[in-house]
Design an enzyme around this catalytic site. Structure first.
Site, mmCIF file in Angstrom:
data_model
loop_
_atom_site.group_PDB
_atom_site.id
_atom_site.type_symbol
_atom_site.label_atom_id
_atom_site.label_comp_id
_atom_site.label_asym_id
_atom_site.label_seq_id
_atom_site.Cartn_x
_atom_site.Cartn_y
_atom_site.Cartn_z
ATOM 1 N N GLY A 1 -13.193 -63.924 -22.863
ATOM 2 C CA GLY A 1 -12.222 -65.159 -23.071
ATOM 3 C C GLY A 1 -12.909 -66.183 -23.981
ATOM 4 O O GLY A 1 -12.137 -67.112 -24.454
ATOM 5 N N ASP B 1 -6.325 -65.050 -22.103
ATOM 6 C CA ASP B 1 -5.165 -63.912 -22.305
ATOM 7 C C ASP B 1 -4.326 -63.805 -20.766
ATOM 8 O O ASP B 1 -4.553 -64.319 -19.923
ATOM 9 C CB ASP B 1 -5.914 -62.637 -22.185
ATOM 10 C CG ASP B 1 -6.413 -62.065 -20.846
ATOM 11 O OD1 ASP B 1 -7.291 -62.598 -20.338
ATOM 12 O OD2 ASP B 1 -6.227 -60.710 -20.470
ATOM 13 N N GLU C 1 -18.426 -70.705 -21.223
ATOM 14 C CA GLU C 1 -17.301 -69.942 -20.666
ATOM 15 C C GLU C 1 -16.092 -70.594 -20.939
ATOM 16 O O GLU C 1 -15.851 -71.705 -21.487
ATOM 17 C CB GLU C 1 -17.497 -70.332 -18.878
ATOM 18 C CG GLU C 1 -16.473 -69.824 -18.286
ATOM 19 C CD GLU C 1 -16.578 -68.133 -18.157
ATOM 20 O OE1 GLU C 1 -15.980 -67.680 -19.278
ATOM 21 O OE2 GLU C 1 -16.535 -67.737 -17.062
ATOM 22 N N ASP D 1 -12.253 -70.999 -12.654
ATOM 23 C CA ASP D 1 -11.089 -71.278 -12.007
ATOM 24 C C ASP D 1 -11.634 -71.234 -10.515
ATOM 25 O O ASP D 1 -11.514 -72.690 -9.979
ATOM 26 C CB ASP D 1 -10.345 -69.838 -11.888
ATOM 27 C CG ASP D 1 -9.332 -69.702 -10.886
ATOM 28 O OD1 ASP D 1 -8.924 -70.785 -10.413
ATOM 29 O OD2 ASP D 1 -8.496 -68.662 -11.102
HETATM 30 P P1 IMP Z 1 -13.558 -67.543 -11.443
HETATM 31 O O1 IMP Z 1 -14.823 -66.824 -10.875
HETATM 32 O O2 IMP Z 1 -12.477 -67.776 -10.304
HETATM 33 O O3 IMP Z 1 -14.077 -69.122 -11.835
HETATM 34 O O4 IMP Z 1 -12.924 -66.939 -12.541
HETATM 35 C C1 IMP Z 1 -13.045 -67.157 -13.883
HETATM 36 C C2 IMP Z 1 -12.419 -66.116 -14.665
HETATM 37 O O5 IMP Z 1 -10.975 -65.938 -14.490
HETATM 38 C C3 IMP Z 1 -12.244 -66.488 -16.316
HETATM 39 O O6 IMP Z 1 -13.383 -66.212 -16.853
HETATM 40 C C4 IMP Z 1 -10.886 -65.982 -16.489
HETATM 41 O O7 IMP Z 1 -11.262 -64.630 -17.185
HETATM 42 C C5 IMP Z 1 -10.121 -65.674 -15.410
HETATM 43 N N1 IMP Z 1 -9.049 -66.763 -15.369
HETATM 44 C C6 IMP Z 1 -9.029 -67.575 -14.369
HETATM 45 N N2 IMP Z 1 -7.849 -68.596 -14.827
HETATM 46 C C7 IMP Z 1 -7.442 -68.208 -15.707
HETATM 47 C C8 IMP Z 1 -6.209 -68.572 -16.417
HETATM 48 O O8 IMP Z 1 -5.590 -69.627 -16.160
HETATM 49 N N3 IMP Z 1 -5.902 -68.155 -17.511
HETATM 50 C C9 IMP Z 1 -6.689 -67.082 -17.988
HETATM 51 N N4 IMP Z 1 -7.637 -66.272 -17.346
HETATM 52 C C10 IMP Z 1 -7.859 -67.018 -16.351
#
Ligand code: IMP
Length: 193
Positions: free
Chosen positions: A64, A178, A118, A122
């Protein structure tokens, strides 16, 4: 004046609001290419200032962050190194909270100033775990630059030093991000309509 339509999947949702249909979901324009460019310049200026006299190692996390990283790095005026890394696939499922680790790191990181790049945080769980791991490997410093921080990540103990946009807990795509593999090539950011 309506914006330029840059994809055959784009249509006008209401008035000049551009929308994008990807598979079963509709997305509307959220943050424009020019706003992103401005923010990326600001983040780069901060990093150039903070790391003056040092040679940081940027670690863009694929897939991403590839567009964000390439725009950011072209505004970095420091001597720096870049090495692309990737999260391993989930061991189990995301919903069980299983943590992923980083693969593809071939550089020595001992005594280096690391900047993880990054696209979006999320929950913040994955990246904070990776940052902790890197810190335990003898790095001089580890910071995170994220284009987007979602609301849940704001609750996490490990926080990025460089944040492009703080947004609510909503799904976004474009500019590298994506939905089921599609939409990474869009110049703007879209949110679910
Ligand atoms: P985390 O470990 O929950 O912070 O996950 C982060 C990863 O989830 C990012 O690197 C993205 O690949 C994916 N992700 C989280 N939210 C989104 C979004 O709104 N759109 C696209 N990918 C997302």
């Amino acid at each position: 004046m309506p914006d330029k339509i840059d994809s055959p999947n784009l249509f006008y949702l209401c008035g000049p609001t551009l929308a994008m249909k990807i598979k079963d979901l509709t997305f509307k324009k959220f943050i424009s290419e020019s706003e992103i460019r401005q923010k990326v310049s600001e983040l780069a200026a901060q990093i150039n200032h903070d790391y003056a006299g040092r040679v940081p190692l940027f670690l863009p996390v694929l897939n991403g962050s590839f567009i964000f990283a390439s725009d950011l790095l072209r505004e970095i005026s420091l001597d720096c190194r870049v090495s692309f890394v990737k999260h391993s696939s989930y061991q189990g499922t995301a919903s069980t909270g299983q943590l992923k680790t980083l693969i593809g790191l071939n550089e020595s990181i001992f005594n280096h100033d690391i900047i993880l790049v990054e696209d979006i945080m999320d929950t913040g769980l994955t990246l904070s775990k990776v940052a902790e791991e890197l810190r335990s490997l003898g790095t001089r410093s580890v910071e995170i630059a994220t284009l987007i921080r979602k609301a849940p990540a704001r609750e996490h103990a490990v926080q990025p030093k460089y944040i492009g946009f703080d947004i609510d807990n909503e799904f976004v795509l474009g500019y590298g991000l994506d939905y089921e593999g599609l939409g990474r090539n869009l110049r703007d950011l879209y949110q679910q309509a």
